[in-house]
Design a protein around this motif. Sequence first.
Motif, mmCIF file in Angstrom:
data_model
loop_
_atom_site.group_PDB
_atom_site.id
_atom_site.type_symbol
_atom_site.label_atom_id
_atom_site.label_comp_id
_atom_site.label_asym_id
_atom_site.label_seq_id
_atom_site.Cartn_x
_atom_site.Cartn_y
_atom_site.Cartn_z
ATOM 1 N N ILE A 23 0.776 -1.292 -0.077
ATOM 2 C CA ILE A 23 0.060 0.040 -0.031
ATOM 3 C C ILE A 23 0.784 1.230 0.108
ATOM 4 O O ILE A 23 0.453 2.170 -0.506
ATOM 5 N N GLY A 24 1.936 1.242 0.768
ATOM 6 C CA GLY A 24 2.988 2.321 0.821
ATOM 7 C C GLY A 24 3.523 2.551 -0.526
ATOM 8 O O GLY A 24 3.380 3.799 -1.035
ATOM 9 N N ALA A 164 3.931 -0.450 -8.307
ATOM 10 C CA ALA A 164 4.031 0.411 -9.768
ATOM 11 C C ALA A 164 3.017 0.329 -10.546
ATOM 12 O O ALA A 164 2.232 1.338 -10.886
ATOM 13 N N PRO A 165 2.532 -0.862 -10.902
ATOM 14 C CA PRO A 165 1.219 -0.923 -11.826
ATOM 15 C C PRO A 165 -0.130 -0.409 -10.929
ATOM 16 O O PRO A 165 -0.928 0.027 -11.537
ATOM 17 N N ALA A 166 -0.149 -0.884 -9.620
ATOM 18 C CA ALA A 166 -1.213 -0.575 -8.969
ATOM 19 C C ALA A 166 -1.328 1.008 -8.787
ATOM 20 O O ALA A 166 -2.629 1.621 -8.942
ATOM 21 N N GLY A 167 -0.232 1.795 -8.544
ATOM 22 C CA GLY A 167 -0.304 3.084 -8.401
ATOM 23 C C GLY A 167 -0.390 3.665 -10.073
ATOM 24 O O GLY A 167 -1.274 4.731 -10.113
ATOM 25 N N GLN A 168 -0.113 3.082 -11.085
ATOM 26 C CA GLN A 168 -0.513 3.570 -12.419
ATOM 27 C C GLN A 168 -1.967 3.285 -12.596
ATOM 28 O O GLN A 168 -2.568 4.203 -13.221
ATOM 29 N N LEU A 169 -2.274 2.218 -12.134
ATOM 30 C CA LEU A 169 -3.835 2.043 -12.382
ATOM 31 C C LEU A 169 -4.496 2.895 -11.931
ATOM 32 O O LEU A 169 -5.623 3.444 -12.306
ATOM 33 N N LEU A 170 -4.181 3.247 -10.288
ATOM 34 C CA LEU A 170 -4.922 4.122 -9.627
ATOM 35 C C LEU A 170 -4.547 5.433 -10.281
ATOM 36 O O LEU A 170 -6.099 6.349 -10.414
ATOM 37 N N ALA A 171 -3.772 6.061 -10.701
ATOM 38 C CA ALA A 171 -3.816 7.333 -10.929
ATOM 39 C C ALA A 171 -4.375 7.402 -12.524
ATOM 40 O O ALA A 171 -5.018 8.339 -12.840
ATOM 41 N N THR A 172 -4.151 6.463 -13.519
ATOM 42 C CA THR A 172 -4.667 6.595 -14.845
ATOM 43 C C THR A 172 -6.237 6.339 -14.710
ATOM 44 O O THR A 172 -6.842 7.102 -15.410
ATOM 45 N N TRP A 208 -1.308 4.348 8.530
ATOM 46 C CA TRP A 208 -2.151 3.406 9.642
ATOM 47 C C TRP A 208 -1.527 2.076 9.433
ATOM 48 O O TRP A 208 -1.216 1.340 10.512
ATOM 49 N N ILE A 209 -1.519 1.556 8.350
ATOM 50 C CA ILE A 209 -0.918 0.087 7.890
ATOM 51 C C ILE A 209 0.314 0.043 8.074
ATOM 52 O O ILE A 209 0.947 -0.876 8.817
ATOM 53 N N ARG A 210 1.343 0.885 7.612
ATOM 54 C CA ARG A 210 2.738 1.009 7.879
ATOM 55 C C ARG A 210 3.295 0.921 9.188
ATOM 56 O O ARG A 210 4.333 0.205 9.419
ATOM 57 N N LEU A 211 2.677 1.778 10.008
ATOM 58 C CA LEU A 211 2.938 1.894 11.392
ATOM 59 C C LEU A 211 2.593 0.412 12.236
ATOM 60 O O LEU A 211 3.252 0.265 13.306
ATOM 61 N N SER A 212 1.987 -0.160 11.680
ATOM 62 C CA SER A 212 1.388 -1.418 12.489
ATOM 63 C C SER A 212 2.451 -2.793 12.279
ATOM 64 O O SER A 212 2.322 -3.711 13.013
ATOM 65 N N VAL A 213 3.516 -2.590 11.572
ATOM 66 C CA VAL A 213 4.459 -3.608 11.155
ATOM 67 C C VAL A 213 5.680 -3.470 11.910
ATOM 68 O O VAL A 213 5.971 -2.461 12.441
ATOM 69 N N ASP A 214 6.337 -4.630 12.253
ATOM 70 C CA ASP A 214 7.529 -4.727 12.876
ATOM 71 C C ASP A 214 8.695 -4.525 11.935
ATOM 72 O O ASP A 214 8.788 -4.636 10.919
#
Length: 463
Positions: A23-24, A164-172, A208-214
Amino acid sequence: MASATPAPPPPASLKRIVAASLIGTTIEWYDFFLYGSAAALVFNKLFFPDSDPLVGTLLSFLTYAVGFAARPLGALVFGHYGDRIGRKKLLVLSLLMMGGATFAIGLLPTHASVGAAAPVLLTTLRLIQGFALGGEWGGAVLLVSEHGDARRRGFWASWPQTGAPAGQLLATGVLSLLTAVLSDQAFGSWGWRIPFLLSGVLVIVGLWIRLSVDESPVFQQALERAEARKAAAAAGSEAEKLPLVAVLRHHWRDVLIAMGARMAENISYYVITAFILVYATTSAGVSKQTALNAVLIASAVHFAVIPAWGALSDRIGRRPVYLLGAAGVGLWMFPFFSLIDTGGFGNLIIAVTVGLVLHGAMYAPQAAFFSEMFATRMRYSGASIGAQFASVAAGAPAPLIATALLSDYGSSTPIALYVVAASVLTLIAVGVAKETRHRDLAAVESDATAEPTATRPADARTV
C-alpha cells in the motif's frame, strides 16, 4: 561469526508486512505517475503556456525528469539511515514526504495566476517527490525480503513491485474517470487538481497500515552485531565503516550490475506508459481518453502477472526470468509502435499489455535479485543506489528523449532503437551476474568486510 537465520514470520504476519509495503509503494507510485500523466496531458498548457504544444510537452517532461534527478540523493540519504536505524522509520518518512508534496501540487497556482513562479514551485515539489521515492523502493522491498524465507522470496518480494502498476492503475483510472465526466475546459481549469488532493486521504490509510508492522528481524540481528563492533572499536579495533563506503568497497560490482539491469526495465516502462500518451494522441490520432483506457487495462494485467513472474524466479532463478523480459521488450518495440499506428483501440491494448507483461518479467524478480546481492548492514544503501542512480540515466530522460526523437524524425523507429539499445545493456549486465535465489540473507556478516565482492565465491555472500 555465524549468524542464526531468523525463523520466518507466520503467514498472517508476513501478509500484513506485504500489505504494508504494497500500500505504501502503491501510494508513492500513484503520486509519481500522476505527475507523469498530468505532464503529458495538461501541465504543458497550465505551466508552460507560451510554448508551442510539443515544446510545452518537452518542458513539462523536463520537470518530470527533475524528480528522477533527486532520486539518487534520496537513495543515499534514506539508504544510509535505513541501514543505521532501520527500514520502518524511513519508510514512514518517505510516505509523508511524497504524499505531502503531491497534495501541495493540487493546490499550486498556475502560470496564469503567478507567472514564472508557477513552474518553479512545480519543479520544487517534483524534487521532493523524487527524493522521497528514491528512498521508498529499497526499504519497501527489503522489509518483505528480510521477513520472508528464501524458498518463496521471489514471490513475496514481488508484491511491493506491484505497487508500480497499482499506482499507475489508480492514477490513470482517476484521470480517465475525470476526463470522461468533465469537459476539457473543466478538467484543465480545476479537475486536474482532484487526483493530487486525493493523495492526502491515501497517505493517512498508508501510514495506519505501515506503522503496524515490525522491523525486519534480519536487520535487528545485524544491528546487534554492529553494536558489538562499535564496542570493539572503542576498545581499539577498526571502526565500522559507513554503509555507503562499505557498499562502494565491497559491492561496487553488484551496484554496476543493478544499474545495468535497470536500463531496459526503466526505459521501456516510461516509454510504454508515459510517452504513449504523447505518441498515441499526436501521431496516431487517438483521443486522450482512449490512450488512458488502454494504459488502464494494461496496468491491471501488469499487476496480475508480476507475482507470477516472481514465483517463476523462485523455481528457475532470477536471471533466466530477467533475461527473458529484457530480450522480449527489445524485440516487442517495433510491433508495439506498428500496432499503435493503426489507431485501433484493440491494437492499442495489445501493444501496451504485451509490453508491460514483458516488462514484468524484469520488474518482478528485481526486488529479490537486488536484495540478495548485498549484505544486511549495507543492503538498503546498495539496493537503493544501484536502482536509483540508474534511474537518472534511464527513466528520467526516457519520455524526454522519446519526445525529442519524435519531434526530430517524425518516426517511431529511432524510439524503438533507443529501447533496443537499453535492452542490450541489460542483457549484458544480467548475463555477467551470478544467480542469487538460494542465498541466505542472514548468513555470515563478517565476511562482507573481509574481502571484496569480486573475489568471494558465489555461495559466500554475506549480510
